[in-house]
Enzyme design. Sequence first.
Site, PDB file in Angstrom:
ATOM      1  N   GLU A  81       0.835  -1.141  -0.015  1.00 31.63           N
ATOM      2  CA  GLU A  81      -0.105  -0.057  -0.043  1.00 31.63           C
ATOM      3  C   GLU A  81       0.929   1.169  -0.062  1.00 31.63           C
ATOM      4  O   GLU A  81       0.356   2.255   0.214  1.00 31.63           O
ATOM      5  CB  GLU A  81      -0.919  -0.084   1.397  1.00 31.63           C
ATOM      6  CG  GLU A  81      -0.326  -0.182   2.596  1.00 31.63           C
ATOM      7  CD  GLU A  81      -1.186  -0.008   3.589  1.00 31.63           C
ATOM      8  OE1 GLU A  81      -1.402  -0.696   4.429  1.00 31.63           O
ATOM      9  OE2 GLU A  81      -2.157   1.078   3.549  1.00 31.63           O
ATOM     10  N   CYS A 113      -3.663  -2.997   4.364  1.00 30.12           N
ATOM     11  CA  CYS A 113      -2.771  -3.930   4.861  1.00 30.12           C
ATOM     12  C   CYS A 113      -3.360  -5.355   4.648  1.00 30.12           C
ATOM     13  O   CYS A 113      -2.684  -6.336   5.086  1.00 30.12           O
ATOM     14  CB  CYS A 113      -2.667  -3.656   6.315  1.00 30.12           C
ATOM     15  SG  CYS A 113      -2.204  -2.116   7.003  1.00 30.12           S
ATOM     16  N   HIS A 235      -3.239  -8.885  12.604  1.00 31.04           N
ATOM     17  CA  HIS A 235      -2.611  -7.630  11.803  1.00 31.04           C
ATOM     18  C   HIS A 235      -2.235  -6.500  12.983  1.00 31.04           C
ATOM     19  O   HIS A 235      -2.945  -6.279  13.923  1.00 31.04           O
ATOM     20  CB  HIS A 235      -3.566  -6.818  10.960  1.00 31.04           C
ATOM     21  CG  HIS A 235      -2.794  -5.611  10.406  1.00 31.04           C
ATOM     22  ND1 HIS A 235      -1.759  -5.355   9.943  1.00 31.04           N
ATOM     23  CD2 HIS A 235      -3.551  -4.203  10.696  1.00 31.04           C
ATOM     24  CE1 HIS A 235      -1.532  -4.139   9.779  1.00 31.04           C
ATOM     25  NE2 HIS A 235      -2.540  -3.160  10.422  1.00 31.04           N
TER      26      HIS A 235
HETATM   27  N1  CAA Z   1       1.646   4.826  30.137  1.00 32.02           N
HETATM   28  C1  CAA Z   1       0.967   3.866  29.766  1.00 32.02           C
HETATM   29  N2  CAA Z   1      -0.097   3.707  28.722  1.00 32.02           N
HETATM   30  C2  CAA Z   1      -0.265   5.194  28.502  1.00 32.02           C
HETATM   31  C3  CAA Z   1       0.412   6.170  28.986  1.00 32.02           C
HETATM   32  C4  CAA Z   1       1.357   6.019  29.857  1.00 32.02           C
HETATM   33  N3  CAA Z   1       2.183   7.061  30.331  1.00 32.02           N
HETATM   34  N4  CAA Z   1      -0.038   7.184  28.179  1.00 32.02           N
HETATM   35  C5  CAA Z   1      -1.094   6.754  27.440  1.00 32.02           C
HETATM   36  N5  CAA Z   1      -1.177   5.524  27.634  1.00 32.02           N
HETATM   37  C6  CAA Z   1      -2.050   4.702  26.897  1.00 32.02           C
HETATM   38  C7  CAA Z   1      -3.487   5.171  26.751  1.00 32.02           C
HETATM   39  O1  CAA Z   1      -4.274   5.252  27.950  1.00 32.02           O
HETATM   40  C8  CAA Z   1      -3.942   4.413  25.319  1.00 32.02           C
HETATM   41  O2  CAA Z   1      -4.223   2.932  25.878  1.00 32.02           O
HETATM   42  P1  CAA Z   1      -5.580   2.515  25.303  1.00 32.02           P
HETATM   43  O3  CAA Z   1      -5.830   2.482  23.794  1.00 32.02           O
HETATM   44  O4  CAA Z   1      -5.498   1.280  25.892  1.00 32.02           O
HETATM   45  O5  CAA Z   1      -6.767   3.442  25.974  1.00 32.02           O
HETATM   46  C9  CAA Z   1      -2.701   4.408  24.513  1.00 32.02           C
HETATM   47  O6  CAA Z   1      -1.453   4.637  25.430  1.00 32.02           O
HETATM   48  C10 CAA Z   1      -2.758   5.264  23.548  1.00 32.02           C
HETATM   49  O7  CAA Z   1      -2.894   6.446  23.789  1.00 32.02           O
HETATM   50  P2  CAA Z   1      -3.643   7.392  23.001  1.00 32.02           P
HETATM   51  O8  CAA Z   1      -4.903   7.102  22.336  1.00 32.02           O
HETATM   52  O9  CAA Z   1      -4.039   8.780  24.026  1.00 32.02           O
HETATM   53  O10 CAA Z   1      -2.854   7.895  21.821  1.00 32.02           O
HETATM   54  P3  CAA Z   1      -2.730   8.525  20.361  1.00 32.02           P
HETATM   55  O11 CAA Z   1      -3.968   9.660  20.414  1.00 32.02           O
HETATM   56  O12 CAA Z   1      -1.493   9.180  20.256  1.00 32.02           O
HETATM   57  O13 CAA Z   1      -3.320   7.795  19.378  1.00 32.02           O
HETATM   58  C11 CAA Z   1      -3.038   5.902  17.960  1.00 32.02           C
HETATM   59  C12 CAA Z   1      -2.992   6.255  19.395  1.00 32.02           C
HETATM   60  C13 CAA Z   1      -4.798   6.189  17.429  1.00 32.02           C
HETATM   61  C14 CAA Z   1      -3.014   4.416  17.757  1.00 32.02           C
HETATM   62  C15 CAA Z   1      -2.434   6.702  16.885  1.00 32.02           C
HETATM   63  O14 CAA Z   1      -0.913   6.289  17.203  1.00 32.02           O
HETATM   64  C16 CAA Z   1      -2.678   6.302  15.576  1.00 32.02           C
HETATM   65  O15 CAA Z   1      -3.357   7.237  14.985  1.00 32.02           O
HETATM   66  N6  CAA Z   1      -1.989   5.397  14.743  1.00 32.02           N
HETATM   67  C17 CAA Z   1      -2.114   5.096  13.569  1.00 32.02           C
HETATM   68  C18 CAA Z   1      -3.505   4.412  13.156  1.00 32.02           C
HETATM   69  C19 CAA Z   1      -3.603   3.085  13.592  1.00 32.02           C
HETATM   70  O16 CAA Z   1      -2.561   2.416  13.849  1.00 32.02           O
HETATM   71  N7  CAA Z   1      -4.812   2.378  13.605  1.00 32.02           N
HETATM   72  C20 CAA Z   1      -4.974   1.057  14.222  1.00 32.02           C
HETATM   73  C21 CAA Z   1      -6.107   0.467  13.390  1.00 32.02           C
HETATM   74  S1  CAA Z   1      -6.135   0.855  11.458  1.00 32.02           S
HETATM   75  C22 CAA Z   1      -5.053  -0.729  11.017  1.00 32.02           C
HETATM   76  O17 CAA Z   1      -4.728  -1.408  11.696  1.00 32.02           O
HETATM   77  C23 CAA Z   1      -4.638  -0.247   9.516  1.00 32.02           C
HETATM   78  C24 CAA Z   1      -3.043   0.276   9.736  1.00 32.02           C
HETATM   79  O18 CAA Z   1      -2.369  -0.693   9.789  1.00 32.02           O
HETATM   80  C25 CAA Z   1      -2.745   1.705   9.672  1.00 32.02           C
END
Ligand code: CAA
Length: 389
Positions: A81, A113, A235
Site C-alpha cells: 500500500e 494492509c 494484523h
Molecule cells: N503509560 C502507559 N500507557 C499510556 C500512557 C502512559 N504514560 N499514556 C497513554 N497511555 C495509553 C493510553 O491509555 C492508550 O491506551 P488504550 O488505547 O488502551 O486506551 C494508549 O496509550 C494510546 O494513547 P492515546 O489513545 O492517547 O494515543 P494517541 O492519541 O497518540 O493515538 C493511535 C494512538 C490512535 C494508535 C495513533 O498512534 C494512530 O493514529 N496510529 C495510526 C492508526 C492506527 O494504527 N490504527 C490502528 C487500526 S487501523 C489498522 O490497523 C490499519 C493500519 O495498519 C494503519
Amino acid sequence: MSISIGIHDLSFATGEFVLEHTTLARHNGTQIGKYHVGIGQESMSVPAADEDIVTLGAAAAAPVIARHGTSRIRTVLFATESSIDQAKSAGVYVHSLIGLPSQTRVVELKQACYGATAALQFAIGLVRRDPAQQVLVIASDVSKYELDSPGEATQGAAAVAMLVGVNPALMRIEDPSGLFTADVMDFWRPNYRDAALVDGEESINAYLQALEGAWKDYTEQDGRSPQEFAAFCYHQPFTKMATKAHRHLLNYCGQDTDHDAVNAAIGLTTAYNRVIGNSYTASVYLGLAALLDQADDLTGRPVGFLSYGSGSVAEFFTGVPAAGYRDHLRTEANRAAISRRTPLSYAQYRSLHERSLPTDGGDHATPAQTTGPFRLSGISGHKRIYKTC
Ligand code: CAA
C-alpha cells in the site's frame, strides 16, 4: 482427498536503520510508558535513502530463491500500500533483481494492509489449478505518517516473502475463510500524498468491527471454535492492537478475557512487530514468523489469522503448522535482520523522513547507505534504477 497447499517458505527483510521510541519520546516529550505499554512499541525500522519497497521485497525474496530455485515459480504477487508507481508493478523490478525467468506473470495488489492475504489466497487458487506450480507472494511496505502526528510512533518498514505450493514445509492453509468488507474512511492515502491520513479512534473501531464481521462469517462457514486455536496472529499496526483485538474476539465469543488468556494466545506473535513497527501488508506474517521462531512445537495445532486492511477488508482464516516445520525456519536470519539495524539520532531520522525523490526528470544519484543486497542507486528520466550490491 483434497491436496495440502500453503506456505512452503517464509523470509523477511527490514530497513537499514532503527529509531528507538526512547529517542522519539525525548524529542516530543511523551512519557515512554505510552509507547512501551500504551501502544506496545519499542522501536521502528527506517529505510535508508537507497531502500524502498522494491529493495526490501527483493531482499526478502532472495533467500527463498536461493533455497528453492526458480523452476516452479510462474507467478509473483506483490502486495503493497506504499506503491512507487501507478502503472508498473513493483514486483517486475523484483522479478529482475532476483533473476526469475521471463515465463512468469507478475502483478501488484492493493487493499491497504489486507493485500498480502488476498495474494496468499489467490496463490492457493493458482496452485490448486496446477499443483506443479509455486507462487511467490511478496508483502512489502514503508509506513509513513506526518512528523509529530499521533501515527508517527507507529511507523515501520519490512517485507515478507512467502513461497506458496503443495505439501508446504511450514504451514497448510485451511478452508474456510471468514470475510468482511465495509466502505469506511479510517485510514487512507490519496495519490498526491506520501504520508497516510488516519482517524485514529475510528480506525481502531473499524478494525474491531471488521474482526467481528470476519469471525462471524468464519463461524457461519463452519470454521473452528476459538478453543481449538494454539495462537492467533493479528494484523499489528502497533502490538497493543493485537491485545485489543483478541480481547474483543474473546468477549464476542463469551470467553474469559483475562490477561493470561490473551497473552497465551498472542504473546509470542508480537516480538518482531514490537521492534519493527507497522509494516502494513507484511505485519500479520511477521507475527507468524515471530510465533514459529519462538513457540514450542506447534505441529498440527491450528493458528488463527486476522488480516485487516483499512477502508476496509478483513479475512479470518486458519493455518496448521506442518510436521517438521521447525527444520525449515529462518530464526537466525530473522533475528539478524533486526539486530543488524543501525540506530538513528532524532535529527538523522527527521532528515530521512523529510527526503523525497526528485520529480524534475533529471539524473539524480541516491546516497549510498544500505548494507542490504539491493539498492535504489538513483532516478533518471523519472525511472528508478536498481542495483545488486
Ligand atoms: N503509560 C502507559 N500507557 C499510556 C500512557 C502512559 N504514560 N499514556 C497513554 N497511555 C495509553 C493510553 O491509555 C492508550 O491506551 P488504550 O488505547 O488502551 O486506551 C494508549 O496509550 C494510546 O494513547 P492515546 O489513545 O492517547 O494515543 P494517541 O492519541 O497518540 O493515538 C493511535 C494512538 C490512535 C494508535 C495513533 O498512534 C494512530 O493514529 N496510529 C495510526 C492508526 C492506527 O494504527 N490504527 C490502528 C487500526 S487501523 C489498522 O490497523 C490499519 C493500519 O495498519 C494503519
